[in-house]
Design an enzyme around this catalytic site. Structure first.
Site, mmCIF file in Angstrom:
data_model
loop_
_atom_site.group_PDB
_atom_site.id
_atom_site.type_symbol
_atom_site.label_atom_id
_atom_site.label_comp_id
_atom_site.label_asym_id
_atom_site.label_seq_id
_atom_site.Cartn_x
_atom_site.Cartn_y
_atom_site.Cartn_z
ATOM 1 N N GLN A 1 0.832 -1.200 0.000
ATOM 2 C CA GLN A 1 0.000 0.000 0.000
ATOM 3 C C GLN A 1 0.869 1.254 0.000
ATOM 4 O O GLN A 1 1.280 1.748 1.048
ATOM 5 C CB GLN A 1 -0.949 0.000 1.198
ATOM 6 C CG GLN A 1 -1.950 1.122 1.097
ATOM 7 C CD GLN A 1 -3.060 1.012 2.118
ATOM 8 O OE1 GLN A 1 -3.179 0.056 2.854
ATOM 9 N NE2 GLN A 1 -3.888 2.033 2.166
ATOM 10 N N PHE A 2 1.124 1.782 -1.186
ATOM 11 C CA PHE A 2 1.988 2.958 -1.310
ATOM 12 C C PHE A 2 1.392 4.182 -0.644
ATOM 13 O O PHE A 2 2.116 5.111 -0.264
ATOM 14 C CB PHE A 2 2.314 3.254 -2.782
ATOM 15 C CG PHE A 2 1.200 3.894 -3.556
ATOM 16 C CD1 PHE A 2 1.129 5.277 -3.686
ATOM 17 C CD2 PHE A 2 0.214 3.125 -4.166
ATOM 18 C CE1 PHE A 2 0.105 5.879 -4.397
ATOM 19 C CE2 PHE A 2 -0.808 3.709 -4.880
ATOM 20 C CZ PHE A 2 -0.872 5.086 -4.995
ATOM 21 N N THR A 3 0.078 4.199 -0.437
ATOM 22 C CA THR A 3 -0.557 5.382 0.157
ATOM 23 C C THR A 3 -0.149 5.596 1.612
ATOM 24 O O THR A 3 -0.435 6.657 2.175
ATOM 25 C CB THR A 3 -2.095 5.319 0.054
ATOM 26 O OG1 THR A 3 -2.565 4.162 0.763
ATOM 27 C CG2 THR A 3 -2.539 5.260 -1.402
#
Length: 148
Positions: free
Chosen positions: A78-80
């Site tokens: 999850q890059f967020t």
């Protein structure tokens, strides 16, 4: 590197309407990777994650680890987790790792986790996913490599 660890009684991930990962008791782990992360940092977070004693024993105390309860892992990239919201209302993701490097490190984390935990399920790197979980407690821990 950031791991958001949620103790769950069940969790699953779907993409394009198909379930690609599903666990019962264990950890759902959202994984954020930055460009400065390395395999050494990943190893440190994996050891910390798998050693966390956040399951209740017979006296209701959080004394048991994932292996003590035969728990499983569901690992989701999850890059967020590297969203920067300091300026304006639209998050910036420039602190997130470049996709090729981040995917390589995510795959490394999966393989290393399999050495410590018998059941490891995953999401699909870069895919649009739907994650479902029943957070047990709720119990959520954030491991941030910059704070360890």
């Amino acid at each position: 590197m950031k791991f958001v660890i949620q103790r769950v009684t069940e969790a699953s991930v779907t993409t394009e309407g198909e379930t690609i990962g599903k666990i019962e008791k264990g950890f759902l782990v959202l994984i954020g990777i930055s460009d400065s992360d390395t395999t050494e940092i990943a190893d440190k977070l994996i050891r910390k994650m798998t050693g966390l004693r956040i399951f209740e024993d017979e006296n209701g105390k959080t004394n048991l680890s994932l292996s003590d309860v035969d728990g499983s892992l569901l690992l989701i990239s999850q890059f967020t987790l590297y969203a920067n919201c300091k300026k304006g209302n639209r998050p910036s993701f420039i602190e997130a790792g470049q996709p090729d490097m981040a995917n390589s490190l995510y795959e490394y984390i999966i393989e290393k986790s399999k050495e410590a935990v018998p059941v490891v399920q995953t999401g699909s790197f870069g895919a649009e996913m739907k994650v479902s979980l029943v957070n047990d407690g709720p119990f959520t821990i954030i491991l941030d490599s910059e704070q360890l």
